[in-house]
Design an enzyme around this catalytic site. Structure first.
Site, PDB file in Angstrom:
ATOM      1  CG  HIS A   1      -1.837  -1.051   1.450  1.00  0.00           C
ATOM      2  ND1 HIS A   1      -1.467  -2.244   2.022  1.00  0.00           N
ATOM      3  CD2 HIS A   1      -3.163  -1.154   1.178  1.00  0.00           C
ATOM      4  CE1 HIS A   1      -2.525  -3.038   2.095  1.00  0.00           C
ATOM      5  NE2 HIS A   1      -3.570  -2.400   1.588  1.00  0.00           N
TER       6      HIS A   1
ATOM      7  CG  ASP B   1       1.607  -0.895   3.383  1.00  0.00           C
ATOM      8  OD1 ASP B   1       0.856  -0.597   4.312  1.00  0.00           O
ATOM      9  OD2 ASP B   1       1.304  -1.710   2.493  1.00  0.00           O
TER      10      ASP B   1
END
Length: 456
Positions: free
Chosen positions: A121, A124
């Protein structure tokens, strides 16, 4: 003993020569040892990437990927307990320096594991800033590092995605939010991530709508939200074409959690949505079996259903605990489940450009750093064994012929016309008038189950 430790006797200049990390994993690259002892869990007993299975190397069938969020951002925290997973390379801050160090560790880990792909993501890999511009600058910096690490290791990006569910602005949804301002913010976030995906050579791009749903119908206009979701996706398709991004778009179904009801409930719900809004040529599905069982289906159900309609694009390879009512994201260690998934893979000729992404987290009680490696090795071996069994089942043809025999009546006569859509009600009526009551035919479920068990 920690499985990661600072490298000793290494000069600053030598350390700088590598884009990897000063926390090397204290294991050699995982190798194939078919005769390894049962407790030697840091080698593959079944996964032999060059072994040819039904005309392809095992690595082509098993396009394994490590997910960044659980593996390198997971802390072991749950609604009832504080973090338990302490990683020696992570200082717990949202600094760029910590993010870069974490990424170097990740690529060292993936290199030693021997996987060819990774997923992430946007939030992340890079911390969110005070403004969208600052956030994008952070993302650019980490994407630059990722690009260099990909070049150094040969690891590719299977897919990237946006975190459109964690920030408070998305508490009422992203693309389905009742506030157009929030929808616009989500669109801007996706725009940037598509650019990052193109830069890093992403082979796919995933949408998981964790907040795209509702908690009560009292305050929800479901038709307006679904129309807005479809229009959001049409904007995404248009921008993909504009910038020349070639990756496959994927939607990941899930019935609930964190929403009470999620609009992308299961495979058939998503397929119906895509066909309703004329988006089925631009999107396929990323199936997570743990989500499938949350929807009340068996482990392989959504994989089989999506594949049957040529809509299976990728698999988030995990499992859950069917006796629980939430998403546990466990590593797949059940060979029979893996075999059923691989049967669908073989039937459709492979999963490329998708893959088998380990959207899994070690248990919060598995606190040794080496548990991360053991978990991935075990899951990869499980799927390799499942592939071999699925190939044997397909080559033998016993189960396939038994299933084909069940539907033999559709191979000729009126059955053939029903199958091709050319029969009429009048013809069916005449057939029954002439042939009367149909004979009772056994489904032979127990025989199918018994035959399947002979392969294990």
């Amino acid at each position: 003993m920690s499985s990661f430790a600072p490298a000793s006797g290494k000069s600053d200049s030598a350390e700088a020569a590598s884009l990897l990390t000063k926390y090397p994993l204290e294991v050699k690259k995982i190798s194939y040892k078919p005769d390894a002892k049962v407790d030697d869990v840091l080698c593959f007993r079944h996964y032999n990437e060059s072994e040819v299975v039904m005309g392809k190397p095992m690595s082509d069938w098993l396009r394994f990927s490590v997910c960044y969020w659980h593996t390198f951002r997971g802390t072991g925290a749950d609604p009832f307990g504080f973090p338990t997973l302490v990683r020696p390379w992570d200082d717990g801050t949202d600094s760029i320096e910590n993010a870069e160090r974490r990424m170097r560790v990740a690529f060292d880990f993936m290199s030693k594991l021997g996987v060819k792909y990774w997923t992430f993501h946007d939030r992340d890999i890079a911390p969110e800033g005070a403004t969208l511009s600052e956030t994008n600058a952070n993302l650019d910096r980490l994407a630059d590092l990722a690009s260099q690490l990909q070049s150094e290791t040969g690891i590719k990006l299977l897919w990237n995605t946006c975190n459109l569910f964690a920030h408070p602005r998305y508490s009422n949804g992203a693309a389905t939010n009742a506030d157009a301002h929030v929808v616009a913010y989500a669109a801007a976030q996706v725009k940037k991530s598509l650019e990052i995906g193109k830069k890093l050579g992403a082979e796919n791009f995933v949408f998981w709508g964790g907040r795209e749903g509702y908690h009560t119908l009292l305050n929800t206009n479901v038709r307006e939200e679904l129309d807005n979701l479809a229009n959001f996706f049409k904007m995404v398709v248009a921008y993909k074409k504009k910038i020349g991004f070639t990756g496959q778009f994927l939607i990941e179904p899930k019935p609930k959690e964190p929403s009470k009801h999620q609009y992308d409930y299961d495979a058939m719900t998503v397929i119906a949505f895509l066909k309703t809004y004329d988006l089925d040529k631009d999107f396929k599905l990323n199936i997570e079996p743990n989500h499938t069982t949350l929807a009340g289906h068996c482990h392989e159900h959504d994989v089989v259903m999506a594949s049957a309609y040529n809509m299976l694009g990728s698999v988030d390879s995990n499992t859950g605990s069917p006796d629980l009512g939430w998403d546990t994201d466990q590593f797949p260690m059940d060979v029979k489940n893996a075999t059923m998934i691989m049967q669908a893979m073989l039937e459709q000729g492979g999963l490329a450009p998708g893959g088998l992404n380990f959207d899994c987290k070690v248990r919060r009680e598995s606190t040794d750093v080496i548990d991360m490696m053991i978990a991935h090795v075990g899951a990869m071996d499980c799927f390799a064994k499942g592939l071999r069994i699925a190939a044997k089942i397909r080559e033998d043809g016993v189960l396939g012929n038994m299933k084909k025999e069940r539907y033999a009546s559709f191979g000729s006569g009126l059955g053939s016309k029903i199958k091709t859509g050319t029969a009429t009600l009048e013809e069916c009526d005449s057939f029954i008038q002439e042939n009367g009551e149909p004979a009772k035919l056994s489904g032979k479920q127990e025989k199918f189950e018994a035959v399947l068990n002979r392969y294990f």
